[in-house]
Design a protein around this motif. Structure first.
Motif, short mmCIF file in Angstrom:
data_model
loop_
_atom_site.label_atom_id
_atom_site.label_comp_id
_atom_site.label_asym_id
_atom_site.label_seq_id
_atom_site.Cartn_x
_atom_site.Cartn_y
_atom_site.Cartn_z
N VAL A 336 -13.35 1.41 44.23
CA VAL A 336 -12.38 2.50 44.12
C VAL A 336 -10.99 1.91 44.27
O VAL A 336 -10.79 0.97 45.03
N TYR A 337 -10.05 2.47 43.53
CA TYR A 337 -8.69 1.96 43.59
C TYR A 337 -7.73 3.09 43.25
O TYR A 337 -8.09 4.09 42.63
N SER A 347 6.92 12.63 38.92
CA SER A 347 6.29 12.85 40.23
C SER A 347 5.77 11.57 40.84
O SER A 347 5.34 11.54 42.00
N ASN A 348 5.77 10.48 40.04
CA ASN A 348 5.29 9.18 40.52
C ASN A 348 3.89 9.30 41.11
O ASN A 348 3.58 8.76 42.17
N SER A 349 3.02 10.06 40.43
CA SER A 349 1.70 10.36 40.97
C SER A 349 0.76 9.16 40.88
O SER A 349 0.80 8.38 39.93
N PHE A 350 -0.08 9.05 41.91
CA PHE A 350 -1.14 8.05 41.94
C PHE A 350 -2.47 8.79 42.03
O PHE A 350 -2.61 9.72 42.82
N ASN A 351 -3.45 8.37 41.23
CA ASN A 351 -4.78 8.94 41.32
C ASN A 351 -5.80 7.86 41.64
O ASN A 351 -5.55 6.67 41.45
N ILE A 352 -6.94 8.29 42.15
CA ILE A 352 -7.99 7.37 42.56
C ILE A 352 -9.10 7.36 41.51
O ILE A 352 -9.52 8.41 41.02
N TYR A 353 -9.57 6.17 41.20
CA TYR A 353 -10.59 5.97 40.18
C TYR A 353 -11.76 5.19 40.77
O TYR A 353 -11.60 4.40 41.71
N ILE A 362 -15.36 4.49 33.64
CA ILE A 362 -14.38 4.81 34.68
C ILE A 362 -14.49 6.28 35.03
O ILE A 362 -14.57 7.13 34.15
N ARG A 363 -14.51 6.60 36.32
CA ARG A 363 -14.55 7.99 36.76
C ARG A 363 -13.31 8.30 37.58
O ARG A 363 -13.04 7.64 38.59
N GLN A 364 -12.54 9.29 37.15
CA GLN A 364 -11.35 9.71 37.89
C GLN A 364 -11.76 10.65 39.01
O GLN A 364 -12.50 11.61 38.80
N LEU A 365 -11.26 10.40 40.21
CA LEU A 365 -11.67 11.16 41.39
C LEU A 365 -10.64 12.16 41.89
O LEU A 365 -10.99 13.11 42.59
N THR A 366 -9.35 11.93 41.59
CA THR A 366 -8.30 12.88 41.98
C THR A 366 -7.46 13.23 40.76
O THR A 366 -7.51 12.54 39.74
N ALA A 367 -6.67 14.31 40.88
CA ALA A 367 -5.98 14.80 39.69
C ALA A 367 -4.49 15.04 39.88
O ALA A 367 -3.77 15.19 38.89
N SER A 368 -3.99 15.10 41.10
CA SER A 368 -2.58 15.40 41.30
C SER A 368 -2.09 14.83 42.62
O SER A 368 -2.88 14.51 43.51
N LEU A 400 -18.94 11.99 46.50
CA LEU A 400 -19.12 11.46 45.16
C LEU A 400 -20.30 12.09 44.42
O LEU A 400 -20.17 12.52 43.28
N ASN A 401 -21.45 12.14 45.06
CA ASN A 401 -22.63 12.70 44.40
C ASN A 401 -22.48 14.19 44.10
O ASN A 401 -23.00 14.70 43.12
N GLU A 402 -21.78 14.87 44.99
CA GLU A 402 -21.66 16.32 44.88
C GLU A 402 -20.42 16.76 44.08
O GLU A 402 -20.25 17.94 43.80
N ASN A 403 -19.54 15.79 43.75
CA ASN A 403 -18.35 16.06 42.95
C ASN A 403 -17.45 17.12 43.60
O ASN A 403 -16.97 18.04 42.94
N ARG A 404 -17.25 16.99 44.91
CA ARG A 404 -16.41 17.93 45.65
C ARG A 404 -15.44 17.14 46.53
O ARG A 404 -15.73 16.00 46.93
N SER A 405 -14.31 17.75 46.84
CA SER A 405 -13.34 17.09 47.72
C SER A 405 -12.78 18.08 48.72
O SER A 405 -12.75 19.29 48.47
N PHE A 406 -12.34 17.56 49.86
CA PHE A 406 -11.83 18.37 50.96
C PHE A 406 -10.60 17.67 51.54
O PHE A 406 -10.49 16.44 51.46
#
Length: 420
Positions: A336-337, A347-353, A362-368, A400-406
């Protein structure tokens, strides 16, 4: 040297068939559960409410249940009405009684009830020092999940360790639960940075401090409360990863103002240089059963992710998108990076992949927002990270397996680095 410091601030601060970890419970009907608090002997209503919210939060974060909101009052034994809730679509009732206080020992008595048959499936009692009450809640949910043979969430009982700035040239190292409700300062006084767990047992960690203005690596033993010097170096010195057996440490060192990746053997005390590049190589992480090392380098003129054999040799580029890829972490063959989306992004946004050494997917994990410091959980099934959205900072947890974030709001000052 100034360029190195700027680069480090970006790079080191803050299993399924698909090689990027498949979503396993999408579309699956989750067991419907109600959480019931039957506590009567807690005199502090605020503490009682806080504990309930942690229990409920753990159920949600586990992603193993469909939670039915029902706040009917009940005793611990219950009756024919409170022990049977199938008419509301409820399958399970998880009921508990809490005794004690946050300033004394706590006792947690739990039972799991079949809401269709009103029968008790299991019952347990847990005790713990009151100050660690979040872990009391976490333990009960971890064992609930295990009793039902659902995807495990043992990582909830793991400590997060972080360094936070307190003033100019001053920082502390603290441990916390994943919600940051429990926090305890371990090291204070001076500039104490880059804590890294020494192993999965979490009974010791490495960190860097300065002795006579010289970066020095120490190992701190949590059981004894003692520390031991490992090595020192001019320039910079950071422990970024530890081998599975705990006998080797990956170091970023710059004895001649050129940061490179080194392997330090705790057994032989030998130091082996892995990279030798006229530029910046930092943040080494073991991957592929410790046979390779993933690291961040400016070999392309900007931070990007590369890999090399643990014994050195030719370097392989791992990421082919983005112009600022940093904050790398590994588990098994997974990486992950954090990546800046566009140099033109206002916005100089960084996302995690998430990627794997085994495929090109490649799977993107965050969006904003600005998402940094990704770190795998001990079982590789979750990722913790720091999210900056506007003026608000939060600790994020990705299942990751459940595709949810908190997300959990940060109220602990400015984080310098974090490990899970």
């Amino acid at each position: 040297m100034k360029k190195i410091i700027v680069f480090i601030s970006f790079a080191l601060t803050l299993f399924a068939t698909d090689a990027t970890i498949s979503v396993i419970n999408q579309g699956i009907a989750l067991p419907k559960i109600v959480l019931q608090d039957a506590t009567t002997l807690i005199s502090d209503p605020a503490f009682k409410d806080k504990f309930f919210k942690i229990m409920l939060g753990d159920l949600k974060v586990s992603s193993d249940f469909e939670i039915i909101e029902d706040h009917a009052s009940t005793t611990y034994e219950g009756d024919s009405q409170t022990n049977t809730m199938s008419d509301k679509g409820v399958e399970l009732i998880f009921r508990y009684v809490l005794e004690g206080s946050a300033n004394s020992d706590l006792s947690l008595k739990v039972k799991l009830i079949d809401a269709k048959k009103a029968s008790v499936k299991y019952e347990k009692i847990y005790t713990m020092t009151g100050s660690k009450y979040p872990f009391l809640a976490h333990k009960s949910i971890v064992e609930l999940v295990n009793e039902l043979n659902l995807p495990p969430v043992g990582w909830m009982e793991k400590y997060i360790i972080f360094s936070k700035y307190t003033s100019a040239k001053e920082s502390e190292i603290a441990v916390a639960d994943y919600t940051l409700t429990y926090q305890k300062t371990i090291v204070r006084g001076g500039l104490n940075i880059f804590p890294k767990w020494a192993g999965a047992e979490q009974n010791a960690f490495y960190y860097t401090t300065y002795i006579n203005n010289k970066p020095t690596l120490f190992r701190y033993d949590l059981n004894s409360g003692t520390k031991a010097k490992i090595i020192d170096s001019n320039g910079m010195l950071i422990a970024s990863d530890v081998s599975k057996d705990g006998r080797k440490i990956l170091l970023t060192m710059a004895p001649k103002d050129q940061p490179d990746i080194y392997v330090y053997s705790l057994d032989s005390k030998n130091l082996t240089q892995v990279t030798n590049y006229i530029g910046i190589d930092v943040n080494g992480n073991f991957v592929d059963d410790d046979q390779r090392i993933v690291f961040v380098s400016d070999r392309l003129g900007y931070p990007n992710i590369f890999s090399v054999s643990s014994s050195g040799g030719s370097v392989e580029q791992m990421v082919y998108h983005g112009k600022n890829n940093n904050s790398v972490s590994t588990y098994g063959s997974y990486i992950v990076y954090s990546s800046r989306e566009s140099s033109d992004d206002p916005s100089n946004s960084f996302n995690i992949y998430l990627i794997s050494t085994q495929t090109d997917f490649i799977r993107q994990l965050t969006a904003s927002g600005k998402n940094n410091y990704p770190r795998f959980s001990s079982d590789g099934q979750s990722v913790v990270f720091i999210k900056q959205l506007g003026s608000q900072s939060s600790l994020g947890v990705i299942r990751l397996n459940e595709n949810r974030s908190f997300q959990f709001p940060l109220k602990i000052g400015k984080i310098q680095s974090i490990d899970w």
